[in-house]
Design an enzyme around this catalytic site. Sequence first.
Site, PDB file in Angstrom:
ATOM      1  N   GLY A  10       0.827  -1.215   0.000  1.00 32.00           N
ATOM      2  CA  GLY A  10       0.000   0.000   0.000  1.00 32.00           C
ATOM      3  C   GLY A  10       0.853   1.253   0.000  1.00 32.00           C
ATOM      4  O   GLY A  10       0.525   2.265   0.625  1.00 32.00           O
ATOM      5  N   GLY A  13      -0.143   5.250  -0.718  1.00 31.44           N
ATOM      6  CA  GLY A  13      -1.050   6.034   0.126  1.00 31.44           C
ATOM      7  C   GLY A  13      -0.340   7.192   0.814  1.00 31.44           C
ATOM      8  O   GLY A  13       0.845   7.461   0.578  1.00 31.44           O
ATOM      9  N   GLN A  14      -1.089   7.846   1.704  1.00 32.38           N
ATOM     10  CA  GLN A  14      -0.596   9.058   2.370  1.00 32.38           C
ATOM     11  C   GLN A  14       0.695   8.779   3.151  1.00 32.38           C
ATOM     12  O   GLN A  14       1.651   9.542   3.073  1.00 32.38           O
ATOM     13  CB  GLN A  14      -1.691   9.576   3.317  1.00 32.38           C
ATOM     14  CG  GLN A  14      -1.396  10.924   3.929  1.00 32.38           C
ATOM     15  CD  GLN A  14      -2.338  11.251   5.088  1.00 32.38           C
ATOM     16  OE1 GLN A  14      -3.076  10.390   5.584  1.00 32.38           O
ATOM     17  NE2 GLN A  14      -2.313  12.495   5.518  1.00 32.38           N
ATOM     18  N   ASP A  36       2.057  -1.686  -4.609  1.00 31.30           N
ATOM     19  CA  ASP A  36       0.662  -1.246  -4.499  1.00 31.30           C
ATOM     20  C   ASP A  36      -0.080  -1.902  -5.654  1.00 31.30           C
ATOM     21  O   ASP A  36       0.549  -2.505  -6.522  1.00 31.30           O
ATOM     22  CB  ASP A  36       0.591   0.307  -4.595  1.00 31.30           C
ATOM     23  CG  ASP A  36      -0.625   0.855  -3.846  1.00 31.30           C
ATOM     24  OD1 ASP A  36      -1.748   0.414  -4.143  1.00 31.30           O
ATOM     25  OD2 ASP A  36      -0.449   1.709  -2.964  1.00 31.30           O
ATOM     26  N   ARG A  38      -1.877  -0.037  -7.696  1.00 31.15           N
ATOM     27  CA  ARG A  38      -1.823   0.955  -8.780  1.00 31.15           C
ATOM     28  C   ARG A  38      -0.421   1.517  -8.901  1.00 31.15           C
ATOM     29  O   ARG A  38       0.330   1.514  -7.933  1.00 31.15           O
ATOM     30  CB  ARG A  38      -2.786   2.106  -8.492  1.00 31.15           C
ATOM     31  CG  ARG A  38      -4.197   1.701  -8.786  1.00 31.15           C
ATOM     32  CD  ARG A  38      -5.187   2.839  -8.682  1.00 31.15           C
ATOM     33  NE  ARG A  38      -6.489   2.263  -8.386  1.00 31.15           N
ATOM     34  CZ  ARG A  38      -6.976   2.114  -7.170  1.00 31.15           C
ATOM     35  NH1 ARG A  38      -6.313   2.549  -6.121  1.00 31.15           N
ATOM     36  NH2 ARG A  38      -8.150   1.550  -6.985  1.00 31.15           N
ATOM     37  N   TYR A 141     -13.438  -1.012   9.623  1.00 28.05           N
ATOM     38  CA  TYR A 141     -12.010  -0.643   9.681  1.00 28.05           C
ATOM     39  C   TYR A 141     -11.484  -0.824  11.110  1.00 28.05           C
ATOM     40  O   TYR A 141     -10.465  -1.480  11.340  1.00 28.05           O
ATOM     41  CB  TYR A 141     -11.902   0.818   9.224  1.00 28.05           C
ATOM     42  CG  TYR A 141     -10.564   1.490   9.382  1.00 28.05           C
ATOM     43  CD1 TYR A 141      -9.447   1.039   8.704  1.00 28.05           C
ATOM     44  CD2 TYR A 141     -10.450   2.640  10.167  1.00 28.05           C
ATOM     45  CE1 TYR A 141      -8.232   1.713   8.820  1.00 28.05           C
ATOM     46  CE2 TYR A 141      -9.246   3.314  10.281  1.00 28.05           C
ATOM     47  CZ  TYR A 141      -8.137   2.842   9.612  1.00 28.05           C
ATOM     48  OH  TYR A 141      -6.948   3.512   9.723  1.00 28.05           O
ATOM     49  N   LYS A 145      -8.860  -3.708  12.564  1.00 25.10           N
ATOM     50  CA  LYS A 145      -7.574  -3.308  13.149  1.00 25.10           C
ATOM     51  C   LYS A 145      -7.429  -3.821  14.594  1.00 25.10           C
ATOM     52  O   LYS A 145      -6.343  -4.254  14.978  1.00 25.10           O
ATOM     53  CB  LYS A 145      -7.426  -1.781  13.095  1.00 25.10           C
ATOM     54  CG  LYS A 145      -7.234  -1.236  11.681  1.00 25.10           C
ATOM     55  CD  LYS A 145      -5.861  -1.569  11.125  1.00 25.10           C
ATOM     56  CE  LYS A 145      -5.622  -0.943   9.760  1.00 25.10           C
ATOM     57  NZ  LYS A 145      -4.277  -1.167   9.240  1.00 25.10           N
TER      58      LYS A 145
END
Length: 311
Positions: A10, A13-14, A36, A38, A141, A145
């Site tokens: 991932g 991402g941010q 990732d 993408r 979510y 977690k």
Amino acid sequence: MKDQVVLITGANGQIGTALIPGLQKIYGETNVIATDIRNPKAEVSRFETLNILNDKALTDFIVKNKVTQVYHLAALLSSKGEEDPHFTWSLNFNAYLKLLEIARNNAVEKIFFPSTIGVYGPTTPKINTPQNSSFIPSTVYGISKITAELWNEYYRNRYGLDIRGMRYPGVISHETRPHGGTTDFAVEIFFDAIEKGFYNCYLKSDTRLPMLYMPDVLKATLDLMHADASRLSTSMAYNIFGFSLTPNELYQEILKYIPKLQIDYTIDHRQKIAESWTETIDDSLARNDWAWQPKYDMPAMVSDMITKMKN
Ligand code: SER
């Protein structure tokens, strides 16, 4: 020390976008593999497409590259995750459990697990949220977690796998716009302030949430991953905290730099999620175990964000 090979899932991402340069500096550009589903927007020296839902591809990847550390950032966040709860569970939890099993069977030495304030819920104390408390999350979510946190502890105790995690508050950064979270407003307002001079906020003006600025996020993450294992008393995920803010307080602070900024409020489903979270967090365990200490408060963060974004 044997050469480390670091896999980031991932990575677009941010947090991944900001973390890659820090990891490259420590381990060398060719030893950090960003992945990732993408392609990345900016050039990354070593990037490969990897779908973590494909166990075989994930196993082959780890074996082929002799991965020794994983920063497992792939996940759907609180708001986006509600669109398809079962898919979110597969991605955020089932894929992670597979990764733990692949890791212990293939000599992965260390795993970083990002948890979240999303594990807190309506029964959790809102002020100075303790490390251990009543956690009944309101989103899939959060459920995924907190369940994963329990498995972290299990894998450490049963198999000796070195897993380190922290519960990120809302993360504020200027590298990319975040996507799919409830705390996204705290980043969007900067982008929209600079690009349009107007921000339409989806949370009520007085909704207080805990936050952390990206330089502190990176420092916390790297310090935890490099702390002496014998000092770490939990594998679940450490509470960490920078400062808390409301949309109005953030708006008032940004006004000092962009006096023409206008704000409006159109409340959506994320208000309910935000209200189930907490306001301030007791992060004394992280302070005691690995000397965690944030550098930025809200005014220092705003000043730095505006300077960096205007450049
Ligand atoms: N930033 C996340 C979210 O809003 C919280 O960890 O979903």
